[in-house]
Motif scaffolding. Structure first.
Motif, PDB file in Angstrom:
ATOM      1  N   GLU A  75     -45.021  13.927  14.992  1.00  0.00           N
ATOM      2  CA  GLU A  75     -45.095  13.289  16.303  1.00  0.00           C
ATOM      3  C   GLU A  75     -46.511  13.154  16.870  1.00  0.00           C
ATOM      4  N   ALA A  76     -47.488  13.793  16.238  1.00  0.00           N
ATOM      5  CA  ALA A  76     -48.868  13.715  16.731  1.00  0.00           C
ATOM      6  C   ALA A  76     -49.435  12.315  16.485  1.00  0.00           C
ATOM      7  N   LYS A  77     -50.002  11.726  17.514  1.00  0.00           N
ATOM      8  CA  LYS A  77     -50.614  10.400  17.396  1.00  0.00           C
ATOM      9  C   LYS A  77     -52.006  10.577  16.810  1.00  0.00           C
ATOM     10  N   ARG A  78     -52.318   9.825  15.739  1.00  0.00           N
ATOM     11  CA  ARG A  78     -53.548  10.062  14.997  1.00  0.00           C
ATOM     12  C   ARG A  78     -54.242   8.782  14.570  1.00  0.00           C
ATOM     13  N   GLN A  79     -55.557   8.920  14.377  1.00  0.00           N
ATOM     14  CA  GLN A  79     -56.384   7.857  13.822  1.00  0.00           C
ATOM     15  C   GLN A  79     -57.572   8.529  13.143  1.00  0.00           C
ATOM     16  N   ILE A  80     -57.966   8.014  11.983  1.00  0.00           N
ATOM     17  CA  ILE A  80     -59.056   8.602  11.207  1.00  0.00           C
ATOM     18  C   ILE A  80     -60.277   7.686  11.218  1.00  0.00           C
ATOM     19  N   PHE A  81     -61.458   8.308  11.311  1.00  0.00           N
ATOM     20  CA  PHE A  81     -62.731   7.596  11.381  1.00  0.00           C
ATOM     21  C   PHE A  81     -63.698   8.181  10.361  1.00  0.00           C
ATOM     22  N   ALA A  82     -64.379   7.330   9.608  1.00  0.00           N
ATOM     23  CA  ALA A  82     -65.483   7.778   8.757  1.00  0.00           C
ATOM     24  C   ALA A  82     -66.696   8.018   9.653  1.00  0.00           C
ATOM     25  N   GLY A  83     -67.581   8.924   9.226  1.00  0.00           N
ATOM     26  CA  GLY A  83     -68.803   9.165   9.980  1.00  0.00           C
ATOM     27  C   GLY A  83     -69.674   7.914  10.022  1.00  0.00           C
ATOM     28  N   LYS A  84     -70.563   7.826  11.019  1.00  0.00           N
ATOM     29  CA  LYS A  84     -71.433   6.650  11.163  1.00  0.00           C
ATOM     30  C   LYS A  84     -72.230   6.373   9.893  1.00  0.00           C
ATOM     31  N   ASP A  85     -72.691   7.438   9.243  1.00  0.00           N
ATOM     32  CA  ASP A  85     -73.537   7.305   8.058  1.00  0.00           C
ATOM     33  C   ASP A  85     -72.874   7.861   6.801  1.00  0.00           C
ATOM     34  N   SER A  86     -71.542   7.959   6.789  1.00  0.00           N
ATOM     35  CA  SER A  86     -70.864   8.612   5.670  1.00  0.00           C
ATOM     36  C   SER A  86     -69.547   7.921   5.321  1.00  0.00           C
ATOM     37  N   GLU A  87     -69.474   7.341   4.142  1.00  0.00           N
ATOM     38  CA  GLU A  87     -68.166   6.866   3.686  1.00  0.00           C
ATOM     39  C   GLU A  87     -67.313   8.090   3.395  1.00  0.00           C
ATOM     40  N   ILE A  88     -66.007   7.921   3.441  1.00  0.00           N
ATOM     41  CA  ILE A  88     -65.111   9.037   3.130  1.00  0.00           C
ATOM     42  C   ILE A  88     -64.092   8.628   2.077  1.00  0.00           C
ATOM     43  N   SER A  89     -63.714   9.604   1.277  1.00  0.00           N
ATOM     44  CA  SER A  89     -62.601   9.474   0.333  1.00  0.00           C
ATOM     45  C   SER A  89     -61.638  10.602   0.654  1.00  0.00           C
ATOM     46  N   TYR A  90     -60.350  10.259   0.722  1.00  0.00           N
ATOM     47  CA  TYR A  90     -59.367  11.286   1.043  1.00  0.00           C
ATOM     48  C   TYR A  90     -58.021  10.947   0.436  1.00  0.00           C
ATOM     49  N   ILE A  91     -57.221  11.985   0.283  1.00  0.00           N
ATOM     50  CA  ILE A  91     -55.838  11.845  -0.161  1.00  0.00           C
ATOM     51  C   ILE A  91     -54.950  12.169   1.025  1.00  0.00           C
ATOM     52  N   CYS A  92     -53.915  11.368   1.224  1.00  0.00           N
ATOM     53  CA  CYS A  92     -52.925  11.639   2.255  1.00  0.00           C
ATOM     54  C   CYS A  92     -51.570  11.844   1.576  1.00  0.00           C
ATOM     55  N   ILE A  93     -50.953  12.970   1.878  1.00  0.00           N
ATOM     56  CA  ILE A  93     -49.638  13.304   1.330  1.00  0.00           C
ATOM     57  C   ILE A  93     -48.649  13.341   2.489  1.00  0.00           C
ATOM     58  N   THR A 110     -40.286  10.509  -5.736  1.00  0.00           N
ATOM     59  CA  THR A 110     -38.980  10.621  -5.080  1.00  0.00           C
ATOM     60  C   THR A 110     -38.968  11.651  -3.954  1.00  0.00           C
ATOM     61  N   GLY A 111     -40.030  12.422  -3.780  1.00  0.00           N
ATOM     62  CA  GLY A 111     -40.026  13.458  -2.751  1.00  0.00           C
ATOM     63  C   GLY A 111     -41.227  13.448  -1.840  1.00  0.00           C
ATOM     64  N   ALA A 112     -42.210  12.610  -2.117  1.00  0.00           N
ATOM     65  CA  ALA A 112     -43.430  12.561  -1.299  1.00  0.00           C
ATOM     66  C   ALA A 112     -44.040  11.171  -1.391  1.00  0.00           C
ATOM     67  N   GLU A 113     -44.842  10.834  -0.404  1.00  0.00           N
ATOM     68  CA  GLU A 113     -45.662   9.628  -0.444  1.00  0.00           C
ATOM     69  C   GLU A 113     -47.106  10.109  -0.499  1.00  0.00           C
ATOM     70  N   ILE A 114     -47.847   9.620  -1.467  1.00  0.00           N
ATOM     71  CA  ILE A 114     -49.241  10.023  -1.630  1.00  0.00           C
ATOM     72  C   ILE A 114     -50.086   8.760  -1.716  1.00  0.00           C
ATOM     73  N   SER A 115     -51.192   8.765  -0.982  1.00  0.00           N
ATOM     74  CA  SER A 115     -52.123   7.641  -1.070  1.00  0.00           C
ATOM     75  C   SER A 115     -53.536   8.184  -1.257  1.00  0.00           C
ATOM     76  N   VAL A 116     -54.337   7.411  -1.984  1.00  0.00           N
ATOM     77  CA  VAL A 116     -55.751   7.706  -2.178  1.00  0.00           C
ATOM     78  C   VAL A 116     -56.502   6.652  -1.383  1.00  0.00           C
ATOM     79  N   ASN A 117     -57.417   7.090  -0.515  1.00  0.00           N
ATOM     80  CA  ASN A 117     -58.027   6.201   0.467  1.00  0.00           C
ATOM     81  C   ASN A 117     -59.545   6.319   0.462  1.00  0.00           C
ATOM     82  N   ASN A 118     -60.210   5.199   0.724  1.00  0.00           N
ATOM     83  CA  ASN A 118     -61.664   5.154   0.826  1.00  0.00           C
ATOM     84  C   ASN A 118     -62.034   4.293   2.029  1.00  0.00           C
ATOM     85  N   LEU A 119     -62.855   4.861   2.909  1.00  0.00           N
ATOM     86  CA  LEU A 119     -63.337   4.111   4.075  1.00  0.00           C
ATOM     87  C   LEU A 119     -64.855   4.066   4.044  1.00  0.00           C
ATOM     88  N   PRO A 120     -65.457   2.906   4.278  1.00  0.00           N
ATOM     89  CA  PRO A 120     -66.912   2.832   4.332  1.00  0.00           C
ATOM     90  C   PRO A 120     -67.456   3.512   5.590  1.00  0.00           C
TER      91      PRO A 120
END
Length: 118
Positions: free
Chosen positions: A81-99, A24-34
């Motif tokens: 207001e910051a325009k953003r985009q996230i990228f995994a490294g060329k040789d590294s999958e990433i796991s992250y939480i976004c709140i 009810t007070g936050a949006e949280i996501s768990v994310n994985n990018l290859p």
């Protein structure tokens, strides 16, 4: 389940916890990018700041035209207001939480909001 919710998260590309935990007070996501992948769009928010916790891997953000590199253990806060985009490294999958939380909405926290019973 009265006054708490619990969910287990798998290695899906994205798991949004808003509905899963009845947040009810936050949006949280768990994310994985290859390795070499990115979120396929640039975005910003009207009200919500985003806090990213990098759990594993490395990569970069493009934030308002600036490249910000990150690795496991890093935390980033991005203004709505910051325009953003996230990228995994060329040789590294990433796991992250976004709140996501409404910017400037925190009124009480930790010791100011907690009540010790012992």
């Amino acid at each position: 389940m009265g006054k708490f919710s619990k969910v287990s998260v798998t290695q899906d590309a994205r798991t949004e916890l808003h509905d899963e935990l009845s947040l009810t007070g936050a949006e949280i996501s768990v994310n994985n990018l290859p390795a070499g992948a990115c979120v396929p769009f640039v975005h910003y928010h009207k009200q919500n700041e985003e806090i990213y916790a990098i759990l594993s891997g490395n990569g970069k953000f493009e934030i308002d035209g600036e490249t910000v590199e990150f690795k496991a253990g890093d935390w980033l806060r991005i203004s709505p207001e910051a325009k953003r985009q996230i990228f995994a490294g060329k040789d590294s999958e990433i796991s992250y939480i976004c709140i996501q939380v409404k910017e400037n909405s925190l009124e009480a926290y930790t010791a100011n909001d907690g009540v010790v019973l012992n």
